[in-house]
Motif scaffolding. Sequence first.
Motif, mmCIF file in Angstrom:
data_model
loop_
_atom_site.group_PDB
_atom_site.id
_atom_site.type_symbol
_atom_site.label_atom_id
_atom_site.label_comp_id
_atom_site.label_asym_id
_atom_site.label_seq_id
_atom_site.Cartn_x
_atom_site.Cartn_y
_atom_site.Cartn_z
ATOM 1 N N LEU A 68 -0.893 16.785 -14.286
ATOM 2 C CA LEU A 68 -0.977 15.073 -14.841
ATOM 3 C C LEU A 68 -2.026 14.679 -13.703
ATOM 4 C CD1 LEU A 68 2.264 14.173 -16.315
ATOM 5 C CD2 LEU A 68 0.441 13.535 -17.096
ATOM 6 N N TRP A 69 -1.043 14.777 -12.432
ATOM 7 C CA TRP A 69 -2.190 14.542 -11.343
ATOM 8 C C TRP A 69 -3.597 14.468 -10.788
ATOM 9 C CZ3 TRP A 69 -4.553 17.369 -6.775
ATOM 10 C CH2 TRP A 69 -4.551 16.037 -5.468
ATOM 11 N N ARG A 71 -5.098 15.519 -13.975
ATOM 12 C CA ARG A 71 -5.450 14.570 -14.660
ATOM 13 C C ARG A 71 -6.045 13.041 -14.203
ATOM 14 N NH1 ARG A 71 -3.451 11.873 -19.351
ATOM 15 N NH2 ARG A 71 -5.376 11.607 -21.454
ATOM 16 N N GLN A 72 -5.067 12.305 -13.967
ATOM 17 C CA GLN A 72 -5.262 10.704 -13.693
ATOM 18 C C GLN A 72 -6.137 10.995 -11.944
ATOM 19 O OE1 GLN A 72 -0.431 9.841 -13.458
ATOM 20 N NE2 GLN A 72 -1.701 9.481 -11.748
ATOM 21 N N GLN A 73 -6.557 11.843 -11.176
ATOM 22 C CA GLN A 73 -8.127 12.507 -10.330
ATOM 23 C C GLN A 73 -9.105 12.065 -11.181
ATOM 24 O OE1 GLN A 73 -7.364 15.328 -8.016
ATOM 25 N NE2 GLN A 73 -7.212 13.371 -6.030
ATOM 26 N N GLN A 76 -9.559 8.782 -13.043
ATOM 27 C CA GLN A 76 -9.882 7.919 -11.379
ATOM 28 C C GLN A 76 -11.678 8.117 -10.830
ATOM 29 O OE1 GLN A 76 -6.879 7.813 -9.141
ATOM 30 N NE2 GLN A 76 -5.369 7.034 -11.042
ATOM 31 N N GLU A 140 0.699 10.479 -22.165
ATOM 32 C CA GLU A 140 1.070 9.251 -21.585
ATOM 33 C C GLU A 140 1.958 9.118 -20.171
ATOM 34 O OE1 GLU A 140 -0.709 7.944 -24.864
ATOM 35 O OE2 GLU A 140 0.238 6.522 -23.379
ATOM 36 N N GLN A 141 2.902 9.879 -20.256
ATOM 37 C CA GLN A 141 3.177 9.439 -18.770
ATOM 38 C C GLN A 141 1.793 10.212 -17.294
ATOM 39 O OE1 GLN A 141 3.752 14.004 -19.871
ATOM 40 N NE2 GLN A 141 5.927 13.970 -19.685
ATOM 41 N N SER A 142 2.561 9.274 -16.006
ATOM 42 C CA SER A 142 2.003 9.763 -14.935
ATOM 43 C C SER A 142 2.811 9.851 -13.526
ATOM 44 C CB SER A 142 0.894 7.616 -14.829
ATOM 45 O OG SER A 142 2.781 7.087 -14.211
ATOM 46 N N VAL A 143 2.007 10.025 -12.768
ATOM 47 C CA VAL A 143 2.801 10.543 -11.657
ATOM 48 C C VAL A 143 1.923 9.764 -10.474
ATOM 49 C CG1 VAL A 143 3.425 12.925 -11.722
ATOM 50 C CG2 VAL A 143 0.570 11.976 -11.567
ATOM 51 N N SER A 144 3.032 9.710 -9.983
ATOM 52 C CA SER A 144 2.282 8.923 -7.862
ATOM 53 C C SER A 144 2.705 9.319 -7.245
ATOM 54 C CB SER A 144 3.844 7.485 -8.016
ATOM 55 O OG SER A 144 4.709 8.722 -7.352
#
Length: 253
Positions: A68-69, A71-73, A76, A140-144
């Motif tokens: 997830l981390w 994928r977020q990177q 962005q 849909e989830q996200s990680v900080s």
Amino acid sequence: MDGLAVAATALRQSRHIVVFTGAGISAESGIPTFRDQLTGLWSRHDPQRLETAKAFRANPALVWGWYLWRRQQMLQAQPNAAHHAIARLAVSGRQVTVITQNIDDLHERAGSQGVVHLHGSLMTPKCFACHRAAGLSSVEQSVSEEGELVEPPRCTHCNGRLRPGVVWFGEDLPTGAWKAAVQAARHCDVLLSIGTSGVVMPAASLPDLALASGAVVIHINPIDVGMDKSKEVMLIGDAGQVLPTLLERALAS
Ligand code: BV8
Ligand code: ZN
């Protein structure tokens, strides 16, 4: 003739080009590679701890959270000049096959079509139990932060855990993708190998296969990864700089 001139001539005379990419082509988009010291993902953790089915079985929340981390990177990040240069190559009247080891979608977002993902994609989660593809809405989830544990969502069909749609160590590559990659490497005139350390098999055997089939292989990498074979060119530098320069020289009428 210097390397750039040899490479430009080979590209200008080519009819079918294979572009084979690794994590290095996404480095200038801010996505960490695997082996680069400090920034490399594998300098911070052991891939065998995260990139295997066994790891997922042992700790699904750790592995799912890590992807997830990543994928977020990826979401962005933006495609860089190298990705855009490759997309331009495809409209230069030649057949261009893009084959990537990367699981990001930067080639697609730069406009490349029909990208062959040898090791899957972050965009295609699937069920670990029944292998059914799960829609992206399931992610849909996200990680900080990196390392955060996130329980994977469940499959709507069998309630099994979802997993990333990537190829882990010890898993077979998607048959269709691997067949298409071998076919293209066997029949191309030039294979551009960009931003890969050439360690992970069988993907890393593609440049050799192209050379054995009579193609010219052009490596683009800040470090010398050439194998000193004839018809092999090593262009030292960052893909975001070298590739646009090379294509300008090659495609200038
Ligand atoms: C399999 C997805 C059959 C997940 C990844 C021989 C034959 C077959 C298999 C094996 C074999 N020997 C060993 C094996 C097993 C294994 C393997 O290869 N192990 C390695 C460690 C030796 N292979 C497998 O398990 C494969 N499966 O063969 O199936 C089978 C079935 C059952 C049992 C056995 C075999 C599956 C491997 C797929 C693994 N999944 N990714 C994820 O991403 O999380 S691998 C992952 O690592 C990438 O996809 C990529 O392939 C690899 C990393 O390599 P690179 O992309 O090259 O990145 P790296 O950081 O290493 O290098 C970056 C480069 O960029 C550097 O050179 C750097 O200098 C350069 N660079 C930096 N900045 C820039 C730049 N270049 C240009 N511009 C810049 N700005
Ligand atoms: Zn399922």
